[in-house]
Design an enzyme around this catalytic site. Sequence first.
Site, PDB file in Angstrom:
ATOM      1  N   LYS A 108      29.680  -6.155  57.784  1.00 38.63           N
ATOM      2  CA  LYS A 108      28.238  -6.315  57.619  1.00 38.63           C
ATOM      3  C   LYS A 108      27.554  -6.919  58.848  1.00 38.63           C
ATOM      4  O   LYS A 108      26.383  -6.633  59.112  1.00 38.63           O
ATOM      5  CB  LYS A 108      27.930  -7.163  56.384  1.00 38.63           C
TER       6      LYS A 108
ATOM      7  N   ASN B 251      23.773  -4.284  55.075  1.00 34.64           N
ATOM      8  CA  ASN B 251      24.623  -3.608  54.080  1.00 34.64           C
ATOM      9  C   ASN B 251      24.132  -2.196  53.769  1.00 34.64           C
ATOM     10  O   ASN B 251      24.776  -1.470  53.026  1.00 34.64           O
ATOM     11  CB  ASN B 251      24.705  -4.423  52.785  1.00 34.64           C
TER      12      ASN B 251
ATOM     13  N   ASP C 160      21.196  -7.030  49.772  1.00 37.47           N
ATOM     14  CA  ASP C 160      21.905  -8.002  48.939  1.00 37.47           C
ATOM     15  C   ASP C 160      20.948  -9.031  48.349  1.00 37.47           C
ATOM     16  O   ASP C 160      20.986  -9.332  47.156  1.00 37.47           O
ATOM     17  CB  ASP C 160      22.985  -8.722  49.751  1.00 37.47           C
TER      18      ASP C 160
ATOM     19  N   GLY D 170      28.433 -18.809  53.499  1.00 37.67           N
ATOM     20  CA  GLY D 170      28.843 -17.538  54.087  1.00 37.67           C
ATOM     21  C   GLY D 170      27.695 -16.538  54.150  1.00 37.67           C
ATOM     22  O   GLY D 170      26.524 -16.897  54.034  1.00 37.67           O
TER      23      GLY D 170
ATOM     24  N   THR E 298      32.833 -26.338  54.908  1.00 40.77           N
ATOM     25  CA  THR E 298      32.767 -26.434  56.366  1.00 40.77           C
ATOM     26  C   THR E 298      31.359 -26.836  56.794  1.00 40.77           C
ATOM     27  O   THR E 298      30.432 -26.022  56.747  1.00 40.77           O
ATOM     28  CB  THR E 298      33.129 -25.074  57.012  1.00 40.77           C
TER      29      THR E 298
ATOM     30  N   GLY F 103      26.918 -12.297  38.448  1.00 39.23           N
ATOM     31  CA  GLY F 103      26.474 -11.502  39.584  1.00 39.23           C
ATOM     32  C   GLY F 103      26.415  -9.998  39.392  1.00 39.23           C
ATOM     33  O   GLY F 103      26.163  -9.268  40.353  1.00 39.23           O
TER      34      GLY F 103
END
Length: 298
Positions: free
Chosen positions: A75, A96, A111, A138, A162, A256
């Site tokens: 992507k 996408n 998305d 992400g 992270t 989802g």
Amino acid sequence: MDIDVRVTGKTRLLGLVGNPVEHSISPELHNSLSTLLGLDIVYVPLAVRKEDLEAVVKGLKSLDFIGFNVTIPYKRDIMKYLDENSKEAILMGAVNTVKKIEGRLYGYNTDAEGFLRSFREEAGVGFKGKKVVIIGAGGVARAIAVKIAGENAEKISLVNRTPERSIELADVVNENVKEIVQVYNFEDRIFRMAFEESDIIINTTSVGMSPKTRETPIKFTECFNKNQIVYDVIYNPEKTKFLKDAEKMGAKTVNGLGMLFYQGISAYEIWTGVKFTEDKLKDIYDSFKKYLKVKSSK
């Protein structure tokens, strides 16, 4: 023998670029849409090696493809091989959906639009003035954060394993859309307060996906409450532990599947110019859910 006339010399093509693509249900969705509309279009999955990506994009541009979808892991990489990317796709850092227009390839991201359409329909509210927690940093989190900021949310509390990725995502939204993202870590007591006070909580990670269905990205489940809407981008299983924990505390929960469906609908509308009515979408979505239930039970 019956003659198969589904594909002829006039058939137009759509495709899916990714690796792997065997699990994708996009072919079933898009080919069903074309059949429903009586359009002579076929959608095919294309497994592509990383070293072949540029060559494949050039090939699709040369062939009679209307456009194609892009899935994991390309992507972001696909963007440098396209002629132009939408402003929203650039902010989201991912494409996408690609459409060929007068010989040029244009990149879009559906998305986030799929998420927004799903959320509004299934939760019954929008994001204006809402306090939102996003778990993860992400590609999916970035797309959703950009979209929510553009919908005038009051605050986005971002938490991720992270910290560097969280900070990078926050900078993208705060500097380019609206300064509303605050970064936390899971051990931060202030994050717990933000979590408890939030109106909407969204898990964008893969934690809880089959087969690791006993896992959840949040350990302090007592912080959910009945005034919250809790959304998980995972659709298999239908109800993750994350959603079950939220439901036990009285929160409204949404998975989802709608996001998956509506991002596909948005892509199809971009490719064909078709606009589905709400009634028609409801019928298609109901059929799609029934199909997936039967498929998952086999």
